[in-house]
Design a protein around this motif. Structure first.
Motif, mmCIF file in Angstrom:
data_model
loop_
_atom_site.group_PDB
_atom_site.id
_atom_site.type_symbol
_atom_site.label_atom_id
_atom_site.label_comp_id
_atom_site.label_asym_id
_atom_site.label_seq_id
_atom_site.Cartn_x
_atom_site.Cartn_y
_atom_site.Cartn_z
ATOM 1 N N ARG A 1 31.757 49.804 48.235
ATOM 2 C CA ARG A 1 30.926 50.091 47.059
ATOM 3 C C ARG A 1 29.902 51.188 47.369
ATOM 4 N N GLN B 1 41.451 47.873 39.121
ATOM 5 C CA GLN B 1 40.055 47.521 38.910
ATOM 6 C C GLN B 1 39.686 47.569 37.430
ATOM 7 N N ARG B 2 38.869 46.590 37.022
ATOM 8 C CA ARG B 2 38.196 46.633 35.722
ATOM 9 C C ARG B 2 36.746 46.984 36.015
ATOM 10 N N SER C 1 32.976 48.185 34.683
ATOM 11 C CA SER C 1 32.057 48.291 33.549
ATOM 12 C C SER C 1 30.831 49.084 33.973
ATOM 13 N N GLY D 1 29.708 47.275 37.161
ATOM 14 C CA GLY D 1 30.355 45.985 37.398
ATOM 15 C C GLY D 1 31.770 46.197 37.886
ATOM 16 N N ILE D 2 32.116 45.572 38.994
ATOM 17 C CA ILE D 2 33.435 45.747 39.609
ATOM 18 C C ILE D 2 34.181 44.424 39.571
ATOM 19 N N GLU D 3 35.340 44.436 38.937
ATOM 20 C CA GLU D 3 36.145 43.222 38.817
ATOM 21 C C GLU D 3 37.596 43.555 39.170
ATOM 22 N N ILE E 1 41.501 43.338 39.489
ATOM 23 C CA ILE E 1 42.507 42.698 38.653
ATOM 24 C C ILE E 1 43.669 42.291 39.546
ATOM 25 N N SER E 2 43.933 41.024 39.595
ATOM 26 C CA SER E 2 45.051 40.515 40.394
ATOM 27 C C SER E 2 46.321 40.514 39.545
ATOM 28 N N SER F 1 39.541 46.819 27.565
ATOM 29 C CA SER F 1 39.439 45.360 27.649
ATOM 30 C C SER F 1 40.806 44.713 27.435
ATOM 31 N N ALA G 1 43.128 45.233 30.556
ATOM 32 C CA ALA G 1 42.892 44.300 31.652
ATOM 33 C C ALA G 1 43.608 42.973 31.396
ATOM 34 N N ARG H 1 46.802 41.188 33.462
ATOM 35 C CA ARG H 1 46.688 39.828 34.013
ATOM 36 C C ARG H 1 47.811 38.917 33.513
#
Length: 337
Positions: A138, A170-171, A173, A180-182, A184-185, A239, A242, A246
């Protein structure tokens, strides 16, 4: 350790990316005021950076651009349009003494695959290693973004550096300055199916510039309804993208790629070139699930999701004048050694 025993060569790599949805919404001032949302995936087209200590000069080389800059010392690292990212890297992360800093990319210049962001990340990783420093992914992405936008004074968003530093899907925001780092699996079988159906085409160097970015964001600041509406809709598409990834919804992913591309074209009249339009027509004839421009648009690359992994689609893209690039997911981000 004696000085003669210290390493004199350092290398780093970082992956390019596909912006699946939401690109442009990570760019200020939209990302500051409205908040952005981007979904992207790192791909195995790598940027390579090599640093060799020694010699008699500070020598900077871009093997892709076939351009070289030499100066006696760091005082000569003046931003003048020639290899400015390399100069900015050495200004932010000074390495003492004469050296040679070389870069090359697996992707063509101006391909819209986040190459400059990957270069930022690889530069920071390589120069940090030479300074015996290690940055977490990061922080690596943040310093790489500062290198490009603050030190080199090139406007842009943050998604490219994050994709290159993190790898994978990655998602992301944005509500500046917060990110914001989320991750995605993906189901492994779905990730493989997605990769096999991906057709990545280089149509010619992108003509999008800092002036284009400034023009789009100026229109947003003026309250242009078409631009503002397109940017807001891109967030909704991101959105949904993502969620489609998933849930392994292949058809939905394809449809959302095309939906994002429609929004993107509303930002500026020059987004879709003649070459891109010709390629899109060929892909429609092959009934792809969807596709879009990679990156900002106005040339560069496009990528499409085929209904079935069929070599005839790649052959048709070549006959339409495009160069088909290899596309494999890159699950690891930037690294140095």
């Amino acid at each position: 350790m004696r000085r003669s025993d210290l390493p004199t060569e350092f290398r780093a790599t970082a992956p390019a990316r596909l912006d699946l949805a939401g690109g442009w919404t990570d760019v200020p001032p939209f990302s500051t005021r409205a908040g952005g949302l981007v979904v992207n995936a790192a791909i195995g087209l790598m940027v390579h950076v090599e640093l060799r200590l020694g010699g008699s000069l500070v020598r900077l080389e871009s093997l892709d651009l076939e351009e070289t800059v030499e100066c006696v010392n760091a005082a000569g690292l003046v931003l003048d349009g020639r290899l400015d990212l390399l100069k900015a890297g050495l200004r932010m992360f000074p390495v003492l003494g004469p050296l040679t800093l070389s870069t090359r990319s697996d992707a063509p210049p101006g391909s819209g695959l986040g190459g400059s962001g990957a270069l930022d990340v690889a530069l920071v990783a390589c120069l940090s290693a030479a300074r015996h420093e290690r940055l977490e992914p990061r922080e690596l992405a943040h310093q790489a973004w500062l290198l490009e936008t603050k030190e080199a004074r090139i406007p842009g968003g943050r998604q490219d550096q994050l994709a290159a530093a993190l790898g994978g899907f990655q998602r992301l925001s944005f509500r500046d300055p917060d990110v914001g780092i989320e991750p995605i699996s993906l189901d492994p079988a779905f990730a493989e199916a997605l990769e096999r159906r991906l057709v990545l085409c280089y149509t010619g160097q992108s003509r999008v510039s800092g002036a284009t970015i400034a023009r789009v964001m100026s229109a947003y600041e003026r309250g242009d309804r078409a631009v503002t509406g397109a940017l807001e809709e891109m967030k909704d598409v991101a959105s949904a993208m993502a969620e489609a990834l998933r849930t392994a919804d292949l058809a939905k992913v394809g449809a959302l790629l095309s939906e994002n591309w429609t929004c993107q074209q509303a930002l500026d009249p020059g987004m879709r070139t003649v070459e891109m339009a010709r390629l899109e027509g060929v892909m429609r004839d092959h009934k792809v699930l969807g596709g879009k421009a990679a990156g900002a648009g106005a040339g560069g690359s496009m990528f499409f999701l085929a209904r079935d992994p069929d070599a005839s689609i790649s052959n048709a893209a070549r006959e339409a004048g495009a160069t088909v690039l290899p596309a494999r997911w890159a699950w690891e981000g930037g690294r140095a050694w």
